[in-house]
Motif scaffolding. Structure first.
Motif, mmCIF file in Angstrom:
data_model
loop_
_atom_site.group_PDB
_atom_site.id
_atom_site.type_symbol
_atom_site.label_atom_id
_atom_site.label_comp_id
_atom_site.label_asym_id
_atom_site.label_seq_id
_atom_site.Cartn_x
_atom_site.Cartn_y
_atom_site.Cartn_z
ATOM 1 N N LEU A 95 0.838 -1.202 0.000
ATOM 2 C CA LEU A 95 0.000 0.000 0.000
ATOM 3 C C LEU A 95 0.873 1.251 0.000
ATOM 4 O O LEU A 95 0.693 2.164 -0.805
ATOM 5 N N LEU A 96 1.862 1.279 0.897
ATOM 6 C CA LEU A 96 2.703 2.467 1.049
ATOM 7 C C LEU A 96 3.657 2.671 -0.120
ATOM 8 O O LEU A 96 3.766 3.762 -0.667
ATOM 9 N N ILE A 97 4.361 1.608 -0.481
ATOM 10 C CA ILE A 97 5.464 1.766 -1.431
ATOM 11 C C ILE A 97 5.008 1.617 -2.880
ATOM 12 O O ILE A 97 5.663 2.108 -3.790
ATOM 13 N N HIS A 98 3.884 0.946 -3.116
ATOM 14 C CA HIS A 98 3.436 0.789 -4.501
ATOM 15 C C HIS A 98 2.148 1.542 -4.812
ATOM 16 O O HIS A 98 2.029 2.165 -5.855
ATOM 17 N N TYR A 99 1.162 1.445 -3.910
ATOM 18 C CA TYR A 99 -0.132 2.058 -4.239
ATOM 19 C C TYR A 99 -0.167 3.548 -3.936
ATOM 20 O O TYR A 99 -0.832 4.311 -4.624
ATOM 21 N N TRP A 100 0.549 3.969 -2.943
ATOM 22 C CA TRP A 100 0.612 5.408 -2.673
ATOM 23 C C TRP A 100 1.240 6.149 -3.866
ATOM 24 O O TRP A 100 0.673 7.138 -4.355
ATOM 25 N N PRO A 101 2.383 5.664 -4.408
ATOM 26 C CA PRO A 101 2.900 6.309 -5.620
ATOM 27 C C PRO A 101 1.902 6.261 -6.791
ATOM 28 O O PRO A 101 1.850 7.188 -7.591
ATOM 29 N N MET A 102 1.105 5.183 -6.864
ATOM 30 C CA MET A 102 0.124 5.134 -7.956
ATOM 31 C C MET A 102 -0.868 6.274 -7.779
ATOM 32 O O MET A 102 -1.269 6.916 -8.746
ATOM 33 N N GLY A 117 -0.056 8.965 -6.358
ATOM 34 C CA GLY A 117 0.781 10.127 -6.651
ATOM 35 C C GLY A 117 0.835 10.484 -8.124
ATOM 36 O O GLY A 117 1.180 11.606 -8.497
#
Lengths: 286, 314
Positions: free
Chosen positions: B44-51, B53
C-alpha cells in the motif's frame, strides 16, 4: 549417439564456436584484472593486457588508503546484509498466508500484490513518497525499496503450496497457533527457496546503482556502485572527491572494479546453482 | 477446529448466529492476517501510494502543497510534453534501441541454448555455461567501467577492430554498442529457461526422428524448436511489454554528451527532467505515458498469444 561425418563436423564447429564465444566474453574481464595488477605507467600506455605488465599491487594499495572506498564498502555491505535479512522475513510472512487455500479474500490479496508487477507509480511519484517517508538520504531507502517484491512473494507462495499440509494439521492439533507453526515448521522447510531468494536479493542489492544514486546524495552515504560510477565518470566529478582522484588512473579504476566484483566472484558457485533454481521457479505461472 | 469456534457453536443466540460464519472465519484465520498485514501495508505504502501520486501529472505540483493540496490543471503537462522535441527524441530512441535489442538479443539465447544442448560432453558444457552466465551477475556500473576502459583510444582494441574512434563517442555506433553489451551481459543467462524447456522434451521423439534418418539439424528444426515454441512466445510477450523500458543503468553509465542525440531514452529523460530539474508534474506525465503504453502493449501481446493458441501470461 550419431557418429556420421555431418554430425562430427557439426560438433567440431559447435565446440569451436562456444570456446570462441567464451573467450570473447571473458577477455574484457581478464583484461581489467590484468590492468589492476599493472603499474600506473604501463596501464596508461594501454594495450591488450593479456597479462599484467610490471606486476605491482600499487593500485590496490592506493585505493585501500582512500576512506571513500571503505565507507562505500561499508554502506554496500550494510544495505546488502540488513536488506536481505529483512526482505526474507517480510517476503515469507506475506507469502505464507497467501499460500493458504482457505484464507478469505485470498484472490483479492493476491491480485493486490500481483498488480504491482504490471503497473507502477513510476520514478517521480515514488521519489515523492520516499520524501514524505523521510527516506531521502538514508540507507534505508534502498532497503525499503527492495523489501518485498511481488515476484518473490509468488515464488515463495508457490513453494509453500508444495509442502504437505498434514505437517501443519498435526501441529494445529497440539494447539500451536499458525504464527508458531510458520516459524517452527514452515520456515525451516523453506530453506531451499530462502537460499535462492537470499542470493537473488543480495546480488540485487549489492549491484543496485539506480536507487542509491537517486536517493543517497550525501558522500558519506555513497554505495560502491555510486562511488565507482563517480570514479569512472572521470576527472571532473572525481575532482570533488579529493583523495580518490589523484590516483584514479586506469589501473586504479581497474582495481576498484575488481574489488567490487570480489564478493560476487566468491559466491558465484552458489549463485549459479541457486539462481538457476530460482529462475525456473519464477517461470512457473502464478 | 479451535476451542473458540465450538463455544460459539454452542450458543444459538440470534444476532450471534448471523455473524457467526464471518466471526468463525476470522477466528480461524486471524493469525494469518497478522502475518499478512505488514506485507499488505508495504505494498500500500510503497506501490499504491505512488500510484495515487500519479495524479500530480494532472496537477500543478508544488512541494509545499503536497500531492493532495496542489491544483488540478487537466492535461496541461501532456500538451507541453507532446510539444517537446526532447520527448519525441527520447521516445523514438527508446523504440529504436528496444527494437534492435529485441531483434538481436531475443533470438540469441535461443540459438545459444540450442548449441549448448548439442554439446554431449557435460564437463565442457558446464565450463561454457559458467563462463557465459557470469556477466549477468555484474552491475552495469562494473560492465560499463570495463567497456569504457576497453574502448579507450589506447587499449589497442580499436585498432584491432578497425575503428578510428571509440564507439562510445560515435553516434553512428553507440546503439550497436548498447545492443552488443547487453548481449554480452544477458545472452548466457537467457539460455536457462530454454535449456530447462529443452530438458523437458520427451527423448522418444528424438529416437523416432533418428530412426527416420533425420540429421542433427533436422532434429533441432523439427523437434527441439517446436517443443520450446510456447516458452519462446511467453518470453516474447514479456519482452514486448517492456519495450518502453529500455533500462536506465546501462545507458546512463555509458552515454555522454557526444551521443545524447541517439541514446537519450524515456528512462533517462524522466530522470533528467524530474530529479535533476525538479519538474515533478511534467516528469510524472512522461512517466505515466511510458507505463500506460507499456501496460497496453502487455495486454495486447497477451491477447495475441492466446489467439495463436499459446498459453499467455494469464
Amino acid at each position: 549417439m550419431d557418429k556420421s561425418i555431418g554430425s562430427r563436423f557439426f560438433s567440431a564447429a559447435n565446440h569451436t564456436f562456444l570456446v570462441l564465444l567464451g573467450v570473447m566474453m571473458m577477455y574484457p574481464l581478464w583484461r581489467e584484472i590484468s590492468l589492476s595488477f599493472s603499474s600506473k605507467e604501463e596501464a596508461l600506455r594501454g594495450g591488450l593486457f593479456l597479462w599484467p605488465k610490471h606486476f605491482t599491487l600499487d593500485a590496490y594499495r592506493s585505493i585501500l588508503k582512500s576512506d571513500y572506498i571503505w565507507t562505500a564498502y561499508g554502506n554496500s555491505l550494510f544495505i546488502t546484509i540488513v536488506g536481505t535479512v529483512l526482505a526474507l522475513f517480510f517476503t515469507s510472512c506475506t507469502a505464507y498466508p497467501l499460500a493458504k487455500r482457505t484464507l478469505p479474500f485470498k484472490k483479492v490479496f493476491v491480485s493486490f500484490v500481483l498488480f504491482t508487477m504490471i503497473f507502477s507509480g513510476g520514478l517521480i511519484p515514488t521519489y515523492l513518497v520516499m520524501k514524505e517517508l523521510h527516506l531521502i538520504n538514508s540507507l534505508w531507502a534502498v532497503i525499503v525499496l527492495h523489501l518485498v517484491s511481488a515476484f518473490n512473494v509468488i515464488i515463495m507462495m508457490n513453494f509453500i503450496r508444495t509442502l504437505p499440509e498434514e505437517l501443519e494439521e498435526s501441529a494445529m492439533m497440539d494447539g500451536a497457533n499458525p504464527i508458531r507453526i510458520f516459524f517452527v515448521i514452515i520456515l525451516p522447510l523453506c530453506k531451499p527457496v530462502l537460499a535462492t531468494l537470499a542470493l537473488w536479493i543480495a546480488v540485487g542489492l549489492w549491484n543496485n546503482f539506480f536507487h542509491s544514486f537517486i536517493y543517497l546524495n550525501d558522500k558519506s552515504l555513497m554505495t560502491l556502485p555510486v562511488l565507482l560510477r563517480l570514479i569512472i565518470a572521470g576527472q571532473k566529478e572525481a575532482d570533488q572527491l579529493g583523495e580518490a582522484i589523484e590516483t584514479s588512473s586506469e589501473s586504479v579504476i581497474a582495481a576498484t572494479i575488481v574489488i567490487s566484483l570480489l564478493p560476487i566472484l566468491s559466491v558465484y558457485p552458489f549463485l549459479q546453482k541457486y539462481f538457476i533454481k530460482g529462475t525456473l521457479l519464477g517461470s512457473v505461472k502464478a | 477446529m479451535s476451542a473458540t469456534d465450538s463455544t460459539f457453536a454452542a450458543k444459538p443466540q440470534k444476532p450471534l448466529v448471523r455473524r457467526h460464519p464471518m466471526l468463525k472465519e476470522w477466528n480461524k484465520h486471524k493469525y494469518y492476517f497478522v502475518l499478512l498485514f505488514p506485507g499488505l501495508l508495504y505494498f500500500l505504502l510503497i506501490h499504491y501510494w505512488p500510484m495515487y501520486g500519479i495524479t500530480i501529472a494532472f496537477k500543478d505540483f508544488k512541494l509545499m502543497e503536497g500531492i493532495t493540496g496542489s491544483n488540478w490543471v487537466g492535461l496541461k503537462w501532456f500538451k507541453i510534453l507532446f510539444a517537446a522535441p526532447d520527448f519525441w527524441t527520447a521516445l523514438s530512441n527508446t523504440i529504436i534501441i528496444s527494437f534492435y535489442k529485441l531483434v538481436f538479443n531475443f533470438p540469441a539465447p535461443i540459438l545459444l541454448a540450442l548449441l549448448l544442448n548439442e554439446v554431449y560432453h557435460s564437463g565442457f558444457k558446464r565450463i561454457i555455461q559458467t563462463v557465459v552466465y557470469f556477466p549477468h551477475f555484474l552491475s552495469w556500473v562494473i560492465l560499463g567501467g570495463i567497456l569504457i576502459s576497453l574502448f579507450s583510444t589506447d587499449s589497442g582494441l580499436l585498432k584491432l577492430l578497425g575503428l578510428s574512434i571509440s564507439p562510445l563517442m560515435d553516434p553512428g555506433k553507440f546503439r550497436a554498442l548498447l545492443v552488443l553489451s547487453e548481449l554480452w551481459k544477458e545472452v548466457g543467462w537467457g539460455t536457462i529457461i530454454y535449456l530447462a524447456a529443452i530438458a523437458g522434451i520427451n527423448p522418444d521423439l528424438y529416437d523416432a526422428g533418428k530412426i527416420d534418418g533425420a540429421s542433427r539439424l533436422q532434429l533441432i528444426r523439427y523437434i527441439t524448436l517446436p517443443s520450446i515454441a510456447s516458452t519462446i512466445v511467453v518470453l516474447l510477450i514479456l519482452r514486448t511489454g517492456h519495450i518502453l523500458h529500455v533500462g536506465f543503468d546501462q545507458i546512463f553509465i555509458l552515454y555522454n554528451p557526444l551521443v545524447y542525440s541517439v541514446s537519450d531514452v524515456l528512462d533517462t529523460y524522466v530522470y533528467r527532467v524530474g530529479i535533476t530539474m525538479g519538474r515533478y508534474s511534467f516528469a510524472t506525465a512522461a512517466g505515466l505515458f511510458q507505463s500506460v503504453v507499456g501496460l497496453i502493449l502487455l495486454l495486447f501481446t497477451n491477447r495475441v498469444a492466446k489467439r495463436l493458441g499459446e498459453e499467455g501470461l494469464w
